[in-house]
Design a protein around this motif. Structure first.
Motif, PDB file in Angstrom:
ATOM      1  N   PHE A  25     -42.649   2.314 -30.553  1.00  0.00           N
ATOM      2  CA  PHE A  25     -42.150   3.585 -31.073  1.00  0.00           C
ATOM      3  C   PHE A  25     -43.167   4.702 -30.826  1.00  0.00           C
ATOM      4  CE2 PHE A  25     -39.624   1.039 -34.457  1.00  0.00           C
ATOM      5  CZ  PHE A  25     -38.653   0.740 -33.513  1.00  0.00           C
ATOM      6  N   GLU A  26     -44.452   4.388 -30.996  1.00  0.00           N
ATOM      7  CA  GLU A  26     -45.499   5.383 -30.741  1.00  0.00           C
ATOM      8  C   GLU A  26     -45.515   5.768 -29.267  1.00  0.00           C
ATOM      9  OE1 GLU A  26     -49.197   3.847 -32.133  1.00  0.00           O
ATOM     10  OE2 GLU A  26     -48.522   3.622 -34.214  1.00  0.00           O
ATOM     11  N   LEU A  27     -45.343   4.790 -28.400  1.00  0.00           N
ATOM     12  CA  LEU A  27     -45.331   5.054 -26.963  1.00  0.00           C
ATOM     13  C   LEU A  27     -44.147   5.932 -26.576  1.00  0.00           C
ATOM     14  CD1 LEU A  27     -46.872   4.317 -24.344  1.00  0.00           C
ATOM     15  CD2 LEU A  27     -45.327   2.369 -24.089  1.00  0.00           C
ATOM     16  N   VAL A  28     -42.996   5.674 -27.181  1.00  0.00           N
ATOM     17  CA  VAL A  28     -41.809   6.485 -26.906  1.00  0.00           C
ATOM     18  C   VAL A  28     -42.060   7.943 -27.275  1.00  0.00           C
ATOM     19  CG1 VAL A  28     -39.441   6.923 -27.664  1.00  0.00           C
ATOM     20  CG2 VAL A  28     -40.139   4.613 -27.073  1.00  0.00           C
ATOM     21  N   ASN A  29     -42.645   8.169 -28.440  1.00  0.00           N
ATOM     22  CA  ASN A  29     -42.912   9.537 -28.889  1.00  0.00           C
ATOM     23  C   ASN A  29     -43.925  10.244 -27.988  1.00  0.00           C
ATOM     24  OD1 ASN A  29     -41.159   9.468 -31.140  1.00  0.00           O
ATOM     25  ND2 ASN A  29     -42.687   8.391 -32.365  1.00  0.00           N
ATOM     26  N   LYS A  30     -44.908   9.504 -27.485  1.00  0.00           N
ATOM     27  CA  LYS A  30     -45.908  10.098 -26.595  1.00  0.00           C
ATOM     28  C   LYS A  30     -45.294  10.548 -25.273  1.00  0.00           C
ATOM     29  CE  LYS A  30     -50.000   7.676 -28.334  1.00  0.00           C
ATOM     30  NZ  LYS A  30     -51.051   6.656 -28.028  1.00  0.00           N
ATOM     31  N   HIS A  31     -44.200   9.886 -24.856  1.00  0.00           N
ATOM     32  CA  HIS A  31     -43.539  10.239 -23.603  1.00  0.00           C
ATOM     33  C   HIS A  31     -42.435  11.283 -23.812  1.00  0.00           C
ATOM     34  CE1 HIS A  31     -45.612   6.734 -21.983  1.00  0.00           C
ATOM     35  NE2 HIS A  31     -45.217   7.091 -20.781  1.00  0.00           N
ATOM     36  N   ASP A  32     -42.433  11.928 -24.974  1.00  0.00           N
ATOM     37  CA  ASP A  32     -41.465  13.001 -25.267  1.00  0.00           C
ATOM     38  C   ASP A  32     -40.018  12.522 -25.291  1.00  0.00           C
ATOM     39  OD1 ASP A  32     -43.455  14.953 -25.524  1.00  0.00           O
ATOM     40  OD2 ASP A  32     -43.497  15.273 -23.349  1.00  0.00           O
ATOM     41  N   PHE A  33     -39.808  11.280 -25.717  1.00  0.00           N
ATOM     42  CA  PHE A  33     -38.452  10.797 -25.976  1.00  0.00           C
ATOM     43  C   PHE A  33     -38.179  10.911 -27.471  1.00  0.00           C
ATOM     44  CE2 PHE A  33     -39.375   8.737 -21.963  1.00  0.00           C
ATOM     45  CZ  PHE A  33     -38.157   8.751 -21.304  1.00  0.00           C
ATOM     46  N   ASN A  34     -36.900  10.966 -27.811  1.00  0.00           N
ATOM     47  CA  ASN A  34     -36.497  11.012 -29.216  1.00  0.00           C
ATOM     48  C   ASN A  34     -35.859   9.682 -29.607  1.00  0.00           C
ATOM     49  OD1 ASN A  34     -37.105  13.862 -29.282  1.00  0.00           O
ATOM     50  ND2 ASN A  34     -35.141  14.201 -28.244  1.00  0.00           N
ATOM     51  N   ILE A  35     -36.266   9.143 -30.731  1.00  0.00           N
ATOM     52  CA  ILE A  35     -35.634   7.933 -31.259  1.00  0.00           C
ATOM     53  C   ILE A  35     -34.552   8.364 -32.243  1.00  0.00           C
ATOM     54  CG2 ILE A  35     -35.963   5.809 -32.570  1.00  0.00           C
ATOM     55  CD1 ILE A  35     -38.848   5.749 -31.580  1.00  0.00           C
ATOM     56  N   VAL A  36     -33.309   7.956 -31.987  1.00  0.00           N
ATOM     57  CA  VAL A  36     -32.186   8.361 -32.841  1.00  0.00           C
ATOM     58  C   VAL A  36     -31.604   7.136 -33.539  1.00  0.00           C
ATOM     59  CG1 VAL A  36     -31.657  10.383 -31.437  1.00  0.00           C
ATOM     60  CG2 VAL A  36     -30.542   8.210 -30.917  1.00  0.00           C
ATOM     61  N   ASP A  37     -31.189   7.336 -34.782  1.00  0.00           N
ATOM     62  CA  ASP A  37     -30.630   6.233 -35.570  1.00  0.00           C
ATOM     63  C   ASP A  37     -29.183   5.937 -35.215  1.00  0.00           C
ATOM     64  OD1 ASP A  37     -33.013   5.852 -36.980  1.00  0.00           O
ATOM     65  OD2 ASP A  37     -32.470   7.360 -38.480  1.00  0.00           O
ATOM     66  N   ASN A  38     -28.437   6.967 -34.863  1.00  0.00           N
ATOM     67  CA  ASN A  38     -27.020   6.815 -34.535  1.00  0.00           C
ATOM     68  C   ASN A  38     -26.865   6.659 -33.023  1.00  0.00           C
ATOM     69  OD1 ASN A  38     -24.246   7.024 -34.123  1.00  0.00           O
ATOM     70  ND2 ASN A  38     -23.979   8.639 -35.640  1.00  0.00           N
ATOM     71  N   HIS A  39     -26.264   5.569 -32.589  1.00  0.00           N
ATOM     72  CA  HIS A  39     -26.137   5.325 -31.152  1.00  0.00           C
ATOM     73  C   HIS A  39     -25.300   6.397 -30.462  1.00  0.00           C
ATOM     74  CE1 HIS A  39     -21.917   4.051 -30.574  1.00  0.00           C
ATOM     75  NE2 HIS A  39     -21.988   3.583 -31.804  1.00  0.00           N
ATOM     76  N   GLU A  40     -24.414   7.070 -31.211  1.00  0.00           N
ATOM     77  CA  GLU A  40     -23.584   8.101 -30.599  1.00  0.00           C
ATOM     78  C   GLU A  40     -24.398   9.326 -30.167  1.00  0.00           C
ATOM     79  OE1 GLU A  40     -20.441   8.986 -33.288  1.00  0.00           O
ATOM     80  OE2 GLU A  40     -19.418   7.053 -32.989  1.00  0.00           O
ATOM     81  N   ASP A  41     -25.599   9.458 -30.717  1.00  0.00           N
ATOM     82  CA  ASP A  41     -26.480  10.560 -30.334  1.00  0.00           C
ATOM     83  C   ASP A  41     -27.409  10.173 -29.185  1.00  0.00           C
ATOM     84  OD1 ASP A  41     -25.450  12.146 -32.398  1.00  0.00           O
ATOM     85  OD2 ASP A  41     -26.860  11.285 -33.846  1.00  0.00           O
ATOM     86  N   ALA A  42     -27.315   8.930 -28.729  1.00  0.00           N
ATOM     87  CA  ALA A  42     -28.246   8.428 -27.705  1.00  0.00           C
ATOM     88  C   ALA A  42     -27.616   8.464 -26.323  1.00  0.00           C
ATOM     89  CB  ALA A  42     -28.660   6.998 -28.039  1.00  0.00           C
ATOM     90  N   ASN A  43     -28.458   8.588 -25.310  1.00  0.00           N
ATOM     91  CA  ASN A  43     -27.995   8.373 -23.935  1.00  0.00           C
ATOM     92  C   ASN A  43     -28.709   7.197 -23.289  1.00  0.00           C
ATOM     93  OD1 ASN A  43     -30.444   9.781 -23.557  1.00  0.00           O
ATOM     94  ND2 ASN A  43     -29.349  11.709 -23.235  1.00  0.00           N
ATOM     95  N   VAL A  44     -29.618   6.571 -24.039  1.00  0.00           N
ATOM     96  CA  VAL A  44     -30.240   5.310 -23.634  1.00  0.00           C
ATOM     97  C   VAL A  44     -30.198   4.373 -24.835  1.00  0.00           C
ATOM     98  CG1 VAL A  44     -32.324   4.150 -22.807  1.00  0.00           C
ATOM     99  CG2 VAL A  44     -31.802   6.468 -22.015  1.00  0.00           C
ATOM    100  N   ILE A  45     -29.659   3.176 -24.656  1.00  0.00           N
ATOM    101  CA  ILE A  45     -29.569   2.184 -25.738  1.00  0.00           C
ATOM    102  C   ILE A  45     -30.367   0.958 -25.323  1.00  0.00           C
ATOM    103  CG2 ILE A  45     -28.016   0.704 -27.081  1.00  0.00           C
ATOM    104  CD1 ILE A  45     -25.833   2.886 -26.589  1.00  0.00           C
ATOM    105  N   ILE A  46     -31.375   0.618 -26.123  1.00  0.00           N
ATOM    106  CA  ILE A  46     -32.276  -0.481 -25.795  1.00  0.00           C
ATOM    107  C   ILE A  46     -32.115  -1.579 -26.837  1.00  0.00           C
ATOM    108  CG2 ILE A  46     -34.683  -1.173 -25.470  1.00  0.00           C
ATOM    109  CD1 ILE A  46     -35.319   1.695 -24.652  1.00  0.00           C
TER     110      ILE A  46
END
Length: 266
Positions: A25-46
């Protein structure tokens, strides 16, 4: 090109997994990605886990056509759908942030039971007996009767699903670049009353397969869509088709479908 910077993580929420994911999660934030709780707000699902969790993630998020899926494993699990691990998670972030990212498209099957709302399957549909008694199914291809099956059940597999339950029933492994699905028997009976092909067969995307249950004292078989089972009180007809729905995943260099098949089985 739409920037893919909203990520939704799908995983089984337990303390052990959450602790392992904190550095990610820390790495994601450092790369300027947003972590979203609702999958409908996401364009990448991991998905975090093995192939089973990946299948869950695709199903629970509704086979999103406007999102990219990626699978992430914890440990050394062999996996067909999960390309990433703790060691190469940074590669995933770099790949999805790159313009012109190449995606892999996996065909799925569309299933309607008794004419109700459709289900999609990335791996397979299975219909099996739930009691110590065989089931009987009339099999139709494009509305024409093909055979009458009697046995423990049938597996209808996508190309990627051909490596799973289908393979254990001596079905062939199909390249996902071939939009098709495969029908395999589970312990069929062949005698003077019932006669089946006795081998798996592959249908083109344009074909429709219909299974009609014949009442013979086993009127409550169980149907599974990928790795989820649904006891349906009464099954009259199952229709299987393919449309243009696909599951899009991150495509890595030097990691083709056949590279992963070799890694899993050879």
């Amino acid at each position: 090109m739409t920037k893919r910077n909203n990520i939704h993580f799908y995983y089984h929420n337990c303390e052990e997994i959450v602790n392992k994911l904190e550095p990610l999660f820390e790495l994601v934030n450092k790369h300027d990605f947003n972590i979203v709780d609702n999958h409908e707000d996401a364009n990448v699902i991991i998905s975090i886990g093995g192939d089973g969790v990946f299948l869950e993630a695709v199903r629970k998020t509704g086979f999103r056509q406007d999102a990219i899926y990626a699978g992430f494993t914890l440990g050394n699990l062999s996996s067909l759908y999960c390309d990433f691990s703790l060691e190469n998670f940074n590669d995933l972030l770099e790949t999805i942030s790159r313009e012109g990212m190449k995606v892999r498209k996996f065909p799925v099957i569309k299933v309607q039971v008794n004419g109700l709302r459709p289900f999609y399957c990335l791996n397979e549909l299975t219909i099996r007996s739930t009691i110590v008694k065989t089931i009987v199914l009339d099999v139709f291809i494009d509305e024409r009767h093909f055979e009458t099956f009697r046995g423990d059940g049938m597996v209808i597999a996508t190309p990627t699903g051909s490596t799973a339950y289908n393979k254990s029933n001596k079905g062939a492994i199909i390249d996902p670049l071939i939009p098709s699905y495969q029908v395999s028997e589970i312990s069929s009976m062949n005698n003077n009353n019932y006669r089946t092909l006795g081998s798996s067969f592959v249908l083109d995307k344009s074909r429709k397969l219909t299974l009609k249950e014949i009442e013979d004292g086993n009127d409550h078989p169980i149907i599974s869509f990928d790795n989820e089972a649904f006891p349906i009180r009464k099954i009259d007809k199952i229709e299987i088709t393919m449309d243009d729905t696909v599951v899009k995943t991150v495509r890595l260099k030097n990691n083709s479908y056949w590279d992963r098949v070799k890694r899993m089985f050879l």
